[in-house]
Structures are given as C-alpha cells and as structure tokens.
Enzyme design. Structure first.
Site: not given
Ligand code: CP
Length: 344
Positions: A74-75, A102, A124, A152
C-alpha cells in the site's frame, strides 16, 4: 505545543506558515493545526483521484525517490501513484536489489540518493530513527513511510481522513473527533501505526482505548493519553470505531502469544464480538490483514461498516498532499499563500 500535548482547539493560524516543517518524520512533531492542514489539503486530491483523468502538474520536473528497506504494498504503491499523479518523476529503490546487499551503509546510501538531486525522498526502514538519520544527511524533504516501531505518519493521516469522510457522510460535524471513542486492538507494542494513530487521534480530540495481551502492551502507554485494556470485550463496549492491527511477527524476538488460534479466541474481531461496539460502529485496519487471526472476513468485508478499502483510497490523496506541501519551498510556493487566498 505538539500534537502529543495539544487538543483539537482550533484551525490553522491565519497568515502564518501553515506547515513550517522541512520533512515529515512523525505525527509527534506536528501541531494540531498542521495535522488539520494536511487533511484539508488532501481533499482536493480525493476529488481529483475520483475523476477519470487524474493528472496534475504541481510537481512537474521534480524527482521523488521511494527508498524502501522493508516490504510494502500500500505505502509504496500509493506514494508512487501520488508522485506520478502530481507530475513528478518517481523512482523506486528496493533494498533487496540495491547495493545495500553488497554492504553499503545507510548513510552512504543517503549520500548517494542526495547526490542524484532528489527533490523528495520517501523512506521505509526497519529501524526506529533511521528515517530521521537520513533526513539529517540530505538536502531535500524526507517523508517517513514507516520506521521500525517508531512512527508511520502518513498511515495515521490517511486513517484520520478516512474517518472524517465516513463521519461526514453520516452528517456529523467532524472537523475534529471530539466525543469519538476509538478502540485500537492488536500488537500495540511493536506497531508504529498504533503509535502514530494514538498521537493523531488524541490530538484531534478522540478518546482512544488500546487493547492487547499484556506481552504486547507497551509500558506506561497511558502516558500517551489513552486507556489500556487487556479484555477485548471491555475495550469494545460502546466504541464508535474499532481499529484492528496485525501481529508484527517480523519485529518479535521470541514467543509473544501462545498461538494464532489462542490469540484469535481472545483478541480476534469476530462478528459476534463486534456487536459489543456501538450500533453503527466503523471498522478499520491498516493492512495487510491476517484474516481469521485478528479480524474475520464477515467484519472486514461488511459494506457500510468496514472502511478498509477506503483507507487505501485515502492513502493516495494524503500522500499527494504531503508531497505537494513539503515540496512547496523547493518550488517557491509559500505554504501560507493558499490560506491567505482562502481567507483562513
Ligand atoms: N499499511 C501499510 O503500511 O501497508 P504496507 O505495508 O502494504 O505498505
């Protein structure tokens, strides 16, 4: 006064800078009028998104980078759609296929994104505070798309917008949520959604109850202005809104619940349990849902009661508002100009 401390006492100040923050790192740094400002700004985008032609040019020429170090449906998609609908060039960076694999550090990744002259970075990350750390290292606005167990903020804003729309459809005057009882049930301990929603809902005047098994309830949660319950039936009694949360298994070390079956028995929102809430109560869930664990389909899919798909719709509008407002400095659009035009 911050959202954490203030009540929904008024509108944004006339003639002042309606949104003075460079980045959106959480709800906690926001004043109540700044929350209301973002909700009001989102209304134009709700309207645009319901048209067949959904394009605006506000961010034309700007580059937005979505850097996701944790999974998302969703986000990530709604930030991508939001940026594109505003005319920006949007680029997604997935940690799983990036040079993080890496061994590149978070700070070096931030310097790399900054060197590409992004005009906004949406992040995020699994660690609380990682987004603030990056915001400190780059020259453009940073939007927190969820950091660890911390916040959030766009989820809380989209939830408030969804709720406001649903209540207005019932002809209730709801500039704020004074008098509304919201029960948030689930893994309160690990949930950044719970934290941001507690801050946002209490700032807008709601009475918030939180409910969780003892192992999933943060210490001293009542200091956030909520009432804590371990008995879900008691927490549901007369609630106007029931917000269910998923168990955040990815943030748990060790065993927090005996079993999903036992959890459902005590904390699952079944049809019969939902009848303890107010007669016309509304149901919310930020997603992703674990049907049959924290919520049953007969409630999650209940037309006129469940706001879950509406939350997703409002997510695009809220993210458009946040991208628009936060890039106004870059674009030379003072935040207060629109307010002055509206005579606010
Ligand atoms: N609500 C929410 O943040 O969903 P995603 O994890 O799918 O983005």
């Amino acid at each position: 006064m911050t959202a954490a401390q203030s009540s929904a006492s008024g509108r944004y100040p006339a003639g002042g800078d309606a949104f003075p923050h460079r980045s959106l790192l959480g709800i906690a740094p926001l004043q109540t009028h700044e929350i209301l400002y973002l909700l009001d700004e989102a209304e134009q985008w709700v309207e645009l998104n319901r048209r067949s032609a959904k394009h605006a040019e506000a961010l034309a020429g700007l580059t937005i980078i979505n850097a996701f170090f944790e999974n998302s449906t969703r986000t990530l998609l709604s930030f991508e759609i939001a940026g594109k609908r505003l005319g920006a060039d949007v680029v997604n960076m997935h940690a799983a296929t990036s040079s993080i694999k890496k061994g590149e550090t978070l700070i070096d990744t931030a310097f790399t994104l900054n060197a590409m002259r992004a005009d906004g970075i949406v992040i995020r990350h699994g660690s609380s505070g990682a987004v603030a750390l990056i915001a400190d290292k780059v020259d453009c606005p940073v939007l927190n798309a969820g950091d660890g167990q911390h916040e959030h903020p766009t989820q809380a804003l989209l939830d408030a917008l969804t709720l406001r729309h649903a209540l207005r459809e019932r002809s209730q005057d709801c500039q704020d949520f004074n008098g509304l009882t919201v029960t948030i049930c689930g893994d309160i301990l690990h949930s950044r959604v719970a934290r941001s929603n507690i801050l946002c809902l209490t700032a807008l005047g709601a009475r918030v109850r939180v409910c969780a098994p003892p192992a999933l309830m943060p210490d001293a949660v009542e200091a956030m202005g909520v009432t804590a319950f371990h008995d879900f039936d008691a927490a549901l009694a007369g609630a106007d809104v029931v917000m269910m949360l998923r168990l955040q298994n990815e943030r748990m070390e060790g065993q927090f619940i005996p079993s999903p079956r036992e959890y459902r028995h005590l904390y699952g929102l079944t049809g019969s349990r939902f009848r303890r809430a107010a007669r016309d109560a509304l149901v919310m869930h930020p997603g992703p849902m674990n049907r049959g664990v924290e919520i049953d389909s007969e409630v999650a899919d209940l037309a006129g009661t469940s706001l879950i798909t509406r939350q997703v719709e409002m997510g695009v509008a809220i993210r458009m508002a946040c991208l628009d407002v936060l890039t106004r400095r870059t674009r030379g659009v003072p935040g207060w100009a629109r307010l002055a035009e509206r005579g606010a």
